[in-house]
Design an enzyme around this catalytic site. Structure first.
Site, short mmCIF file in Angstrom:
data_model
loop_
_atom_site.label_atom_id
_atom_site.label_comp_id
_atom_site.label_asym_id
_atom_site.label_seq_id
_atom_site.Cartn_x
_atom_site.Cartn_y
_atom_site.Cartn_z
N ARG A 172 0.81 -1.26 0.00
CA ARG A 172 -0.06 0.15 -0.06
C ARG A 172 0.90 1.26 -0.08
O ARG A 172 0.52 2.31 0.58
CB ARG A 172 -1.12 0.06 1.25
CG ARG A 172 -2.02 -0.91 1.25
CD ARG A 172 -2.87 -0.80 0.01
NE ARG A 172 -4.12 -1.56 0.01
CZ ARG A 172 -4.13 -2.87 -0.24
NH1 ARG A 172 -3.15 -3.46 -0.68
NH2 ARG A 172 -5.58 -3.40 -0.08
N SER A 243 -10.75 0.11 3.11
CA SER A 243 -9.91 -0.07 4.35
C SER A 243 -9.57 1.12 4.73
O SER A 243 -8.79 1.94 4.26
CB SER A 243 -8.71 -0.87 4.08
OG SER A 243 -9.14 -2.26 3.52
N GLU A 338 -4.89 4.53 6.05
CA GLU A 338 -4.43 4.17 4.62
C GLU A 338 -4.58 5.10 3.74
O GLU A 338 -3.90 5.32 2.88
CB GLU A 338 -5.01 2.72 4.39
CG GLU A 338 -4.43 1.84 3.18
CD GLU A 338 -5.42 2.01 2.08
OE1 GLU A 338 -4.97 2.19 0.94
OE2 GLU A 338 -6.70 2.27 2.08
N1 EPU Z 1 -11.23 -10.40 9.74
C1 EPU Z 1 -11.59 -9.97 11.17
N2 EPU Z 1 -12.57 -9.11 11.05
C2 EPU Z 1 -13.37 -8.49 10.19
C3 EPU Z 1 -12.98 -8.65 9.00
C4 EPU Z 1 -11.78 -9.27 8.64
O1 EPU Z 1 -11.29 -10.80 12.03
O2 EPU Z 1 -14.20 -7.65 10.38
C5 EPU Z 1 -10.10 -11.24 9.56
C6 EPU Z 1 -10.78 -12.22 8.61
O3 EPU Z 1 -10.90 -13.68 9.42
C7 EPU Z 1 -9.33 -12.71 7.73
C8 EPU Z 1 -8.57 -11.44 7.91
O4 EPU Z 1 -8.95 -10.28 8.89
O5 EPU Z 1 -8.62 -13.76 8.14
C9 EPU Z 1 -8.43 -10.59 6.48
O6 EPU Z 1 -9.51 -10.19 6.25
P1 EPU Z 1 -9.97 -9.86 4.63
O7 EPU Z 1 -9.62 -11.02 3.87
O8 EPU Z 1 -11.26 -9.18 4.70
O9 EPU Z 1 -8.76 -8.84 4.14
P2 EPU Z 1 -8.16 -7.53 5.15
O10 EPU Z 1 -6.91 -7.89 5.49
O11 EPU Z 1 -9.04 -6.86 6.20
C10 EPU Z 1 -7.42 -6.70 2.74
C11 EPU Z 1 -7.04 -5.42 2.18
C12 EPU Z 1 -8.65 -4.94 1.25
C13 EPU Z 1 -8.74 -6.30 0.42
C14 EPU Z 1 -8.74 -7.54 1.12
C15 EPU Z 1 -8.94 -8.67 0.09
C16 EPU Z 1 -5.78 -3.87 3.27
C17 EPU Z 1 -5.57 -2.51 3.93
N3 EPU Z 1 -6.86 -4.16 3.01
O12 EPU Z 1 -7.92 -6.41 3.89
O13 EPU Z 1 -8.45 -3.77 0.45
O14 EPU Z 1 -9.88 -6.27 -0.36
O15 EPU Z 1 -7.42 -7.62 2.22
O16 EPU Z 1 -7.78 -8.95 -0.17
O17 EPU Z 1 -4.64 -4.24 2.96
C18 EPU Z 1 -8.74 -1.41 0.49
O18 EPU Z 1 -7.36 -1.38 0.55
O19 EPU Z 1 -9.39 -0.43 0.67
C19 EPU Z 1 -9.29 -2.70 0.57
C20 EPU Z 1 -10.47 -2.89 0.74
#
Ligand code: EPU
Length: 346
Positions: A172, A243, A338
């Site tokens: 990012r 995010s 972010e």
């Molecule tokens: N999780 C939680 N609680 C929640 C949501 C997620 O505990 O409310 C846990 C899930 O269990 C999962 C882990 O967190 O194991 C990761 O969750 P998720 O796959 O939803 O991805 P994220 O790491 O929260 C990142 C990006 C998103 C992108 C997703 C999918 C960043 C800051 N965010 O989110 O990007 O869509 O992965 O690849 O890296 C963005 O940048 O605006 C964005 C939406």
């Protein structure tokens, strides 16, 4: 309305930024213009430089927190055009003007047999914003495909082409958020895509939502659209900028201690000495998921997403500060914001 020198560029005063404000915070630009070609862009830069105005370039606005009225010139980049630059047996280089919509570009590539971007479907925003934060999702990042990025230097008006290495991409982040912050306006991005499908299904939640072991790029595109629709609110319905925090990168020993105390915390390998933590998990386990504080809140399906019901910039940033401080107290981990924050409130 002001006519800038010798072009048809229109610069308006006191313009409501609502159409570019994914968080729907009420805000007005002192000066605003939208540029459709390079000569208009050059005139806009000259206008800002000659009048000593702060310049705020914006694309779709999907990763900006416009927290208050903006002084100076807000420059909407509306450059359009998609062009095949070159191709060989395996790959094809396609140049996208900065104002092309990201998701439409992903769809265009898939429909024309150019593969690789499927995992990045439905990310809001425009092409020119994509390199700034090196957009990423479901195991893929923009930098995996960047051939070069064309820019115009703000101070001189010189056009330049940066290679993928020049862009210094990271999680990012890129040179555009670091040493070259505020130096350039991105005008076009050339991507190198695959002519034969090369799928990436490493990301756990993507794998579980695919109905086949041998998915095509179109299957991945559909699955990603499905996951995003089910977890992430559409800014048109519920104002948000995706995010709000990055997933924190910490030293491995810090991650190991956290893992011992919280075995369910998702931790990803990042580098030989560092790990990436799921910020959404940390925020959820501080009790914020689905909360509403006055006119702002945290999305009930993704704790990383702040939503604005009817609040102002101060309310959004106050909630972000509260989340940061409780996560720091509870887990001794510092969250970083972010999206880019503009306005007088930071
Ligand atoms: N999780 C939680 N609680 C929640 C949501 C997620 O505990 O409310 C846990 C899930 O269990 C999962 C882990 O967190 O194991 C990761 O969750 P998720 O796959 O939803 O991805 P994220 O790491 O929260 C990142 C990006 C998103 C992108 C997703 C999918 C960043 C800051 N965010 O989110 O990007 O869509 O992965 O690849 O890296 C963005 O940048 O605006 C964005 C939406």
């Amino acid at each position: 309305m002001i006519e800038a020198e010798s072009t048809e560029l229109q610069i308006n005063q006191s313009v409501d930024l609502k159409p570019y404000n994914s968080l729907a915070i009420s805000a007005v630009a002192e000066y605003f213009c939208s540029v459709q070609n390079i000569s208009q862009l050059e005139s806009a830069l000259a206008f800002a430089n000659n009048n000593n105005l702060i310049l705020t370039p914006i694309g779709g606005g999907s990763n900006l927190v416009i927290a208050s009225d903006l002084t100076g010139l807000v420059l909407h980049i509306d450059l359009k055009g998609i062009e095949i630059i070159s191709s060989d047996k395996e790959t094809i280089n396609i140049r996208f003007a900065a104002g092309e919509n990201w998701h439409s570009s992903v769809t265009y590539c898939l429909e024309n047999g150019c593969y690789g971007l499927e995992n990045l479907a439905l990310i809001p925003g425009d092409m020119g914003a994509a390199p700034i934060q090196n957009i990423g999702a479901y195991g893929v990042e923009l930098c995996d495909f960047v051939h070069s990025v064309e820019v115009i230097e703000r101070a001189t008006g010189n056009l330049k082409r940066l290679s993928c290495d020049d862009c210094q991409f990271g999680y990012r982040t890129s040179v555009f958020k670091q040493t070259a912050k505020d130096s350039y306006v991105i005008t076009a991005v050339t991507l190198t895509l695959n002519k034969t499908p090369k799928v990436n299904i490493d990301y756990p939640s993507l794998q579980t939502s695919l109905e086949t072991d041998n998915p095509s790029p179109a299957d991945i595109y559909q699955a990603v659209c499905h996951i995003r629709h089910s977890k992430l609110p559409d800014p048109q319905d519920i104002p948000n900028v995706g995010s709000f925090f990055k997933n924190p990168i910490v030293n491995k020993d810090v991650a190991d201690t956290l893992a011992q105390n919280h075995p369910e915390l998702p931790i990803y390998a990042y580098s030989p000495s560092q790990s990436k933590l799921a910020a959404a998990w940390l925020i959820e386990h501080c009790g914020f998921k689905g909360c509403r504080k006055g006119d702002v809140g945290v999305h009930d399906k993704q704790a990383l997403v702040l939503v604005n019901y009817q609040g102002d910039g101060a309310a959004v940033l106050a909630l972000a500060e509260e989340i940061k401080s409780v996560v720091l107290q509870t887990f001794a981990v510092e969250l970083q914001v972010e999206p880019r924050i503009y306005g007088n409130l930071t």
